[in-house]
Design a protein around this motif. Structure first.
Motif, short mmCIF file in Angstrom:
data_model
loop_
_atom_site.label_atom_id
_atom_site.label_comp_id
_atom_site.label_asym_id
_atom_site.label_seq_id
_atom_site.Cartn_x
_atom_site.Cartn_y
_atom_site.Cartn_z
N LEU A 1 0.83 -1.21 0.00
CA LEU A 1 0.00 0.00 0.00
C LEU A 1 0.87 1.26 0.00
O LEU A 1 0.61 2.21 -0.75
N LEU A 2 1.89 1.26 0.82
CA LEU A 2 2.83 2.38 0.85
C LEU A 2 3.51 2.52 -0.51
O LEU A 2 3.65 3.63 -1.04
N ASN A 3 3.92 1.41 -1.10
CA ASN A 3 4.57 1.46 -2.40
C ASN A 3 3.63 1.96 -3.50
O ASN A 3 4.07 2.61 -4.44
N THR A 4 2.35 1.68 -3.37
CA THR A 4 1.38 2.20 -4.33
C THR A 4 1.33 3.72 -4.25
O THR A 4 1.36 4.41 -5.28
N ILE A 5 1.29 4.24 -3.04
CA ILE A 5 1.28 5.69 -2.86
C ILE A 5 2.57 6.30 -3.40
O ILE A 5 2.55 7.34 -4.08
N ILE A 6 3.69 5.66 -3.12
CA ILE A 6 4.99 6.17 -3.59
C ILE A 6 5.02 6.19 -5.11
O ILE A 6 5.41 7.20 -5.72
N LEU A 7 4.62 5.09 -5.76
CA LEU A 7 4.68 5.05 -7.22
C LEU A 7 3.71 6.04 -7.86
O LEU A 7 4.05 6.66 -8.88
N LEU A 8 2.52 6.17 -7.31
CA LEU A 8 1.58 7.13 -7.88
C LEU A 8 2.10 8.57 -7.72
O LEU A 8 1.97 9.38 -8.65
N SER A 9 2.70 8.87 -6.59
CA SER A 9 3.29 10.20 -6.39
C SER A 9 4.46 10.42 -7.35
O SER A 9 4.60 11.50 -7.95
N SER A 10 5.26 9.40 -7.51
CA SER A 10 6.38 9.47 -8.43
C SER A 10 5.89 9.64 -9.87
O SER A 10 6.47 10.41 -10.65
N GLY A 11 4.83 8.93 -10.22
CA GLY A 11 4.24 9.07 -11.55
C GLY A 11 3.71 10.47 -11.79
O GLY A 11 3.80 11.01 -12.90
N TRP A 12 3.16 11.09 -10.74
CA TRP A 12 2.68 12.46 -10.85
C TRP A 12 3.85 13.40 -11.13
O TRP A 12 3.75 14.30 -11.96
N CYS A 13 4.97 13.18 -10.45
CA CYS A 13 6.16 14.00 -10.70
C CYS A 13 6.64 13.82 -12.14
O CYS A 13 7.03 14.80 -12.80
#
Length: 167
Positions: free
Chosen positions: A46-58
């Motif tokens: 779940l944490l990794n999902t948030i990290i990847l989505l945030s990274s994808g936004w960047c």
């Protein structure tokens, strides 16, 4: 831009095969896969999902800025940083799973789990390194290709998460 599409689809094919194998094996060995999933901790993915989505936004923001702009470089480096944060969380997750590798009947689950998530992890690390390189050579096409590839890595994770951890 054709290269971006070729890269994207070439990434989706092997992951589709791995996730398909995961689903088929889980269908034929439901008890073993349920036992294997019971050892997994949902907080890490779940944490990794948030990290990847945030990274994808960047990464998406980087594609919006003019080529070579400082904001573009910063956004690409932030996306890469997200990839490395994902890597740290995934390694922590793997370390917690090591004691459960020898469970009775879990061979197929463990093999497919580590092959699928490990293959994705290699792509995250590689993508993060490429994001850094492109941050220092941010031509318009380079940014378009690397951000498209990064989004494919995100999409793979978003499909992998329910298949590996929930179904």
């Amino acid at each position: 831009m054709l290269l971006a599409w070729v890269l994207g689809w070439s990434e989706l094919a092997p992951f589709g095969a791995l996730l398909g194998a995961f689903l088929v094996a889980g269908y034929f060995q439901p008890a073993a896969f349920a036992a294997g999933r019971s050892h997994l901790t949902l907080s890490y993915p779940l944490l990794n999902t948030i990290i990847l989505l945030s990274s994808g936004w960047c990464a998406a923001k980087a594609a919006c800025y003019p080529a070579g702009a400082q904001k573009q470089k910063s956004a690409l480096l932030a996306a890469a940083g997200g990839g490395f944060a994902f890597t740290a969380v995934k390694i922590t997750e793997y370390l917690g799973e090591l004691p459960h590798l020898t469970g009775e009947g879990l061979e197929t689950f463990n093999q497919l789990y580590f092959l699928t998530t490990g293959f994705h992890l290699v792509h995250v690390i590689f993508g993060s390194l490429v994001l850094i390189v492109v941050a220092y050579r941010p031509g318009r096409e380079n940014v378009a290709i690397v951000t498209t590839l990064w989004h494919v890595i995100d999409i793979v994770w978003l499909v992998m998460f329910p298949v590996v951890y929930a179904i």
